[in-house]
Design a protein around this motif. Structure first.
Motif, mmCIF file in Angstrom:
data_model
loop_
_atom_site.group_PDB
_atom_site.id
_atom_site.type_symbol
_atom_site.label_atom_id
_atom_site.label_comp_id
_atom_site.label_asym_id
_atom_site.label_seq_id
_atom_site.Cartn_x
_atom_site.Cartn_y
_atom_site.Cartn_z
ATOM 1 N N VAL A 16 1.751 -6.163 -26.157
ATOM 2 C CA VAL A 16 2.071 -7.072 -25.646
ATOM 3 C C VAL A 16 3.257 -6.630 -24.682
ATOM 4 C CG1 VAL A 16 3.200 -9.494 -26.089
ATOM 5 C CG2 VAL A 16 1.504 -8.524 -27.820
ATOM 6 N N ARG A 17 4.212 -6.020 -25.126
ATOM 7 C CA ARG A 17 5.421 -5.562 -24.409
ATOM 8 C C ARG A 17 4.834 -5.159 -22.938
ATOM 9 N NH1 ARG A 17 9.918 -2.433 -27.044
ATOM 10 N NH2 ARG A 17 9.584 -3.864 -28.670
ATOM 11 N N CYS A 18 4.079 -4.216 -22.919
ATOM 12 C CA CYS A 18 3.512 -3.497 -21.508
ATOM 13 C C CYS A 18 2.654 -4.619 -20.965
ATOM 14 C CB CYS A 18 2.588 -2.632 -22.252
ATOM 15 S SG CYS A 18 3.374 -1.067 -22.987
ATOM 16 N N GLU A 19 2.029 -5.579 -21.398
ATOM 17 C CA GLU A 19 1.427 -6.594 -20.651
ATOM 18 C C GLU A 19 2.331 -7.619 -19.906
ATOM 19 O OE1 GLU A 19 -1.800 -6.247 -19.411
ATOM 20 O OE2 GLU A 19 -1.997 -4.408 -20.402
ATOM 21 N N LEU A 20 3.391 -8.035 -20.646
ATOM 22 C CA LEU A 20 4.230 -9.051 -20.392
ATOM 23 C C LEU A 20 5.161 -8.678 -19.280
ATOM 24 C CD1 LEU A 20 4.874 -11.103 -23.673
ATOM 25 C CD2 LEU A 20 3.322 -11.609 -21.790
ATOM 26 N N GLY A 21 5.574 -7.241 -19.277
ATOM 27 C CA GLY A 21 6.626 -6.856 -18.499
ATOM 28 C C GLY A 21 6.353 -7.131 -16.888
ATOM 29 N N PRO A 22 5.100 -6.834 -16.559
ATOM 30 C CA PRO A 22 4.833 -6.965 -15.240
ATOM 31 C C PRO A 22 4.797 -8.442 -14.708
ATOM 32 C CG PRO A 22 3.323 -5.245 -16.160
ATOM 33 C CD PRO A 22 4.143 -6.154 -17.156
ATOM 34 N N LEU A 23 4.592 -9.553 -15.694
ATOM 35 C CA LEU A 23 4.408 -10.630 -15.510
ATOM 36 C C LEU A 23 5.771 -11.584 -14.948
ATOM 37 C CD1 LEU A 23 1.953 -12.127 -18.157
ATOM 38 C CD2 LEU A 23 1.377 -11.134 -15.733
ATOM 39 N N ALA A 24 7.086 -10.968 -15.266
ATOM 40 C CA ALA A 24 8.321 -11.566 -15.267
ATOM 41 C C ALA A 24 8.695 -11.422 -13.644
ATOM 42 C CB ALA A 24 9.246 -10.389 -15.915
ATOM 43 N N GLU A 34 -0.423 -17.304 -16.793
ATOM 44 C CA GLU A 34 -0.495 -15.919 -16.762
ATOM 45 C C GLU A 34 -0.472 -15.523 -18.180
ATOM 46 O OE1 GLU A 34 2.227 -14.651 -14.052
ATOM 47 O OE2 GLU A 34 0.839 -14.954 -12.321
ATOM 48 N N VAL A 35 0.826 -16.069 -19.091
ATOM 49 C CA VAL A 35 0.858 -15.578 -20.313
ATOM 50 C C VAL A 35 -0.231 -15.926 -21.181
ATOM 51 C CG1 VAL A 35 2.323 -15.847 -22.273
ATOM 52 C CG2 VAL A 35 3.270 -15.857 -20.173
ATOM 53 N N HIS A 36 -0.907 -16.978 -21.065
ATOM 54 C CA HIS A 36 -1.933 -17.357 -21.848
ATOM 55 C C HIS A 36 -3.354 -16.406 -21.412
ATOM 56 C CE1 HIS A 36 -4.435 -20.202 -24.272
ATOM 57 N NE2 HIS A 36 -5.480 -19.944 -23.587
ATOM 58 N N ALA A 37 -3.438 -16.228 -20.227
ATOM 59 C CA ALA A 37 -4.527 -15.410 -19.917
ATOM 60 C C ALA A 37 -4.358 -13.822 -20.469
ATOM 61 C CB ALA A 37 -4.707 -15.398 -18.458
ATOM 62 N N ALA A 74 11.242 -14.532 -23.415
ATOM 63 C CA ALA A 74 11.461 -16.039 -23.416
ATOM 64 C C ALA A 74 10.178 -16.699 -22.769
ATOM 65 C CB ALA A 74 12.538 -16.434 -22.585
ATOM 66 N N ALA A 75 8.998 -16.025 -23.127
ATOM 67 C CA ALA A 75 7.698 -16.363 -22.379
ATOM 68 C C ALA A 75 7.222 -17.844 -22.752
ATOM 69 C CB ALA A 75 6.656 -15.220 -22.654
ATOM 70 N N PRO A 76 6.581 -18.558 -22.113
ATOM 71 C CA PRO A 76 5.941 -19.750 -22.630
ATOM 72 C C PRO A 76 4.722 -19.356 -23.623
ATOM 73 C CG PRO A 76 5.940 -19.944 -20.177
ATOM 74 C CD PRO A 76 6.426 -18.499 -20.656
ATOM 75 N N ASP A 77 4.871 -19.620 -24.830
ATOM 76 C CA ASP A 77 4.053 -19.372 -26.001
ATOM 77 C C ASP A 77 3.081 -20.199 -26.148
ATOM 78 O OD1 ASP A 77 3.201 -18.108 -28.358
ATOM 79 O OD2 ASP A 77 4.906 -18.592 -29.435
ATOM 80 N N SER A 78 1.763 -19.923 -26.019
ATOM 81 C CA SER A 78 0.760 -20.848 -26.431
ATOM 82 C C SER A 78 0.009 -20.223 -27.680
ATOM 83 C CB SER A 78 -0.227 -20.831 -25.567
ATOM 84 O OG SER A 78 -0.838 -19.535 -25.192
#
Length: 353
Positions: A16-24, A34-37, A74-78
């Motif tokens: 999760v950390r590796c995938e979320l990092g580039p989205l910031a 993007e977070v949900h996808a 602090a990502a939008p959490d679905s």
């Protein structure tokens, strides 16, 4: 009980950390779509669902690191909304009759893939009344940044027997979602909306939280732990680079010692959260653990994010600052299932039984 995360939990957190990092983006902000996808691509929505509907049945122990990593950014959490929606759908499926044969029960197989998404509302402004058509909801509540194309909303509603959670179809003409002055917060207005499914009261007659509420509290505690941990990381980085009087401010005891103390508290909360998840997965009584871990995590999230803004100085006040995002999210999420003081009182009362 293991006092450290297992291999599967570490792998989940790392993925999760590796995938979320580039989205910031600027200021660490992430788009909910993007977070949900990303969560769907990693098959994380299947973690707690039973194999019969395409789930993995891995339990809360594997959901906790996912919620913590979402909070860390602090990502939008679905995920938390999705997990509650899945529990409501399974309950409706088990009681399938009459009006309970709804779009929600038909969508149950799609929940594991993330193709059905949900928003998780907050507040006490919605009333639920039982009619011949089922439970009907009226009132307003707050809706923190739901994912796009959301199919259902999970709404807390007051009844004569206590607060329940209700799932409503987002595309209903009687459901209105409007923007507010607060960034990322929408107002959800319900006028005579028939609920697709309704949970049992969140508190039993003796005041103990229901299993559904206990699991929701564990996920919430993990998310708040992540928020505090992410803000603490930003504060440590800032203390090492922000210079006053010719040296980094992190060399001052007044800055370094509180950060060290907060780190110890973060580790203590992490142990409590994982113990609560372990109890829930093993079928052991977990009401006390879930309640006190959420109280501790909520209190710590408010303290750590506020202190992190202070460490950043004037830069922490800017909306473009990543730490400001953690602070704003913590202010909303820390009281979702009750203020920390009321949670501590409830945990104390449960311990005295």
């Amino acid at each position: 009980m293991r006092l450290e995360r297992g291999e599967a939990q570490r792998d989940l957190a790392r993925a999760v950390r590796c995938e979320l990092g580039p989205l910031a983006g600027p200021g660490g902000r992430m788009e909910s779509a993007e977070v949900h996808a990303t969560l769907a691509d990693l098959d994380l929505f299947a973690l707690e669902l039973p194999p019969a509907v395409g789930g993995l049945a891995l339990g809360l122990a594997c959901a906790v690191p996912v919620c913590e990593e979402l909070g860390r950014w602090a990502a939008p959490d679905s995920y938390r909304a999705h997990a509650l929606l899945a529990e409501l759908a399974q309950a409706a499926e088990n009681e399938r009759s009459g009006s309970r044969t709804t779009a929600l029960t038909d969508a149950l197989p799609l929940l594991a893939t993330g193709k059905v998404s949900a928003g998780l509302a907050a507040g006490t402004g919605v009333l639920a009344a039982r009619t011949a058509d089922g439970w009907v909801l009226d009132g307003d509540c707050a809706l923190p940044e739901p994912p796009p194309d959301v199919a259902f909303h999970v709404v807390p509603a007051r009844t004569a027997d206590g607060t329940v959670l209700a799932a409503v179809a987002a595309d209903s003409s009687k459901v209105v979602c409007a923007a507010t002055r607060r960034e990322g917060i929408r107002r959800l207005s319900l006028q005579g909306v028939v609920a697709q499914a309704v949970s049992a009261p969140l508190h039993r007659a003796d005041g103990a939280p229901s299993p559904l509420l206990a699991r929701a509290r564990v996920r919430q505690a993990a998310y708040l732990l992540g928020l505090a941990s992410g803000a603490h990381r930003l504060a440590v980085q800032r203390a090492a680079t922000r210079r006053q009087f010719g040296r980094p401010i992190g060399e001052n005891q007044a800055v370094a010692f509180p950060l060290a103390e907060q780190f110890a508290h973060l580790e203590a909360v992490r142990l409590l959260v994982h113990e609560a998840a372990w109890d829930a997965d093993g079928g052991r009584p977990g009401a006390v653990g879930a309640t006190q871990s959420l109280a501790y995590a909520a209190e710590l999230a408010l303290q750590v994010t506020a202190h992190a803004v202070h460490v950043h100085g004037a830069a922490g006040i800017s909306k473009d600052s990543a730490v400001q995002g953690h602070y704003r999210v913590a202010a909303v999420e820390a009281t979702r299932w009750g203020a920390p003081a009321s949670l501590w009182r409830e945990a104390g009362a449960l311990r005295l039984r």
